[in-house]
Design an enzyme around this catalytic site. Sequence first.
Site, short mmCIF file in Angstrom:
data_model
loop_
_atom_site.label_atom_id
_atom_site.label_comp_id
_atom_site.label_asym_id
_atom_site.label_seq_id
_atom_site.Cartn_x
_atom_site.Cartn_y
_atom_site.Cartn_z
N TYR A 197 0.93 -1.32 -0.09
CA TYR A 197 0.18 -0.31 -0.23
C TYR A 197 0.77 1.31 0.02
O TYR A 197 1.38 1.54 0.94
CB TYR A 197 -1.12 0.02 1.13
CG TYR A 197 -1.75 1.16 1.62
CD1 TYR A 197 -2.49 1.79 0.34
CD2 TYR A 197 -1.88 1.91 2.62
CE1 TYR A 197 -3.19 2.88 0.49
CE2 TYR A 197 -2.78 3.13 2.89
CZ TYR A 197 -3.27 3.71 1.95
OH TYR A 197 -3.89 4.64 1.88
N ASP A 229 -2.26 -1.22 -3.93
CA ASP A 229 -2.56 0.10 -4.22
C ASP A 229 -1.19 0.92 -4.40
O ASP A 229 -0.52 1.55 -3.33
CB ASP A 229 -3.13 0.85 -2.94
CG ASP A 229 -3.92 2.18 -3.47
OD1 ASP A 229 -3.28 2.55 -4.29
OD2 ASP A 229 -4.82 2.98 -2.58
N HIS A 288 -12.42 1.63 -3.83
CA HIS A 288 -11.69 1.15 -4.80
C HIS A 288 -12.32 -0.44 -5.37
O HIS A 288 -13.11 -0.68 -4.64
CB HIS A 288 -10.18 0.57 -4.24
CG HIS A 288 -9.57 1.84 -4.02
ND1 HIS A 288 -8.32 1.93 -4.71
CD2 HIS A 288 -9.59 2.67 -2.88
CE1 HIS A 288 -7.65 3.01 -4.05
NE2 HIS A 288 -8.30 3.46 -2.86
#
Length: 582
Positions: A141, A182, A302
């Site tokens: 992330y 991400d 998302h």
Amino acid sequence: MRIVTWNINGIRTFRSGIKKALDSLDADIICVQETKVTREQLDERTAVVDGYSAYFSFSRGRGGYSGVATFCKDTATPFAAEEGLTGLLSNLGDAVGCYGDQCAFSTEELQSLDSEGRAVITQHKFLGEEGSETLTVINVYCPRADPEKPERKLFKLQFYKVLQSRAEAIEGLGSHVIILGDINTSHRPIDHCDPDDVDNFEDNPGRKWLDTFLFGSAENGNEGEVEDSETSPKCMNGGKFVDTFRHFHPTRANAFTCWSTLTGARQTNYGTRIDYIFGSRSLVEKSFLSADIMPEVEGSDHCPVWAQLSCTLIPSPKCPSLCTRYMPEFAGRQQKLSRFFVQVSEQPNFSRNTAESLPGSQEAEEIRENVRPTVARMSVGNKRPSDGSPESSAFKGKRSKQVKTAKKPQGSLLAFFKPKPSLEILSSQSLLPSAKPANSSSLKSEDSGPEIHKPKPNDITGYSGTHDMLTDCLTRVREEAEETRLNTEGQGCQDEIQINATSHQETKDSKKGKCPDFWKAVLRGPPQPPLCKEHNEPCVLRTVKKAGPNLGRQFFVCARPQGHASNPEARCNFFAWVEKGK
């Protein structure tokens, strides 16, 4: 083999449990980001999921922030697992290793990069064309670069460099590598809903890093299909990893994975593609079958991204030590009740050592109650022990608390009670001329129980007459007193009710004229929304939360979701400040 990545925006938002969500994705390896839990907040239902092994990384400096987790089916159990990218958090027993060149960073910088819970690495075995091969999955992330915090932009670039160094080092030792999660940067203009609205789009440092990290066309997504590297070598980047979605869908537009929930942008598909599955070139060319996004899956800002591979995973017979089921709070190590108890001596005799072994704040009687509760209860009623009874010398802390044990336990509960003669009986006894006063010789000792005075048979007539006379007198006195009290209270209540009623009416009349005007002046309520000019629909009220001269000011905008300017169903450009005083 199927692998999925998804920024879930909080793992505790799954009301029906994480297992149902994992099963719905139908994947062997599921990597989630933004779990937003700390070690203390992680519950057993999330940490130990039937049919899966879980590997978490937590934010150490801030609760409800960041965090990643990798869930592997029992058929895809990894051989090694590690938290973080730098190696500072790893357990050397079953760590993945291969940390690359970190000379450009100080120890403090490396610790800071791994302190926010942004990476988990798992290493697996699979059957390939050449037999058993190694696959390393890096779940990340990546940080967001806040434009108002320059230090976060530097932090993001440092994270990218450490990630690239670690991934290339692992691949260099012969392992296939998948990096997914991400990434927080849209690579090409085709990956952004409105790239023309972004100043210096191509000059963004994150996009420049992706250019060096990924292998592919420098103009991927803008000029059609990807050209062959032999015919156009100048247009190719030299990175070691491939964007698997663009590998299978090089020209697909409007394929976004993240939308703003504040503006309702998902309704108009006004978003960005910042969630990726990157694979090493050799693995993508030989084993990847397909890759795509899942915009139909809701529950976060998302959507998931998935990839299908032709390889078959070989599960490890034992989970690595990073697995959450080995955490003490979930491993059953604290379920033995014996650790909550202190052993007490069972010897019948009292000793000074026994008394001193208990807390010093307890007094002698409390200590005795804890050690021998049966003896303590039996000796409460013995205020005067019988002759020859030995005194216990075990407790000498306070004289008032010394205990004298009984010679033998009492056989009946009646020995603990004394009957109390009523007032009427005492009065009648005092009026009887023939009643004999009680003398000390008529009472027995406390050990043998009390004796109740009984009148003689020839005194029964006089006793009954006197008793009836006293009863009648007392009854008449009580009736007269009760009647007097009721008359007095009744008159007082009527006066009080009349006064209260008059006061309430006056208050009500005084409020009728003053309160409505007062509250209307103080509580005006929200201003009436105007109609936007494009759709002629009521606008919504917003408040400026960004620091600056307009902080706290309110304004009206179109109520429709945000979208591209060419979309007639999207929000128009209506804007109006709320005037002060309205």
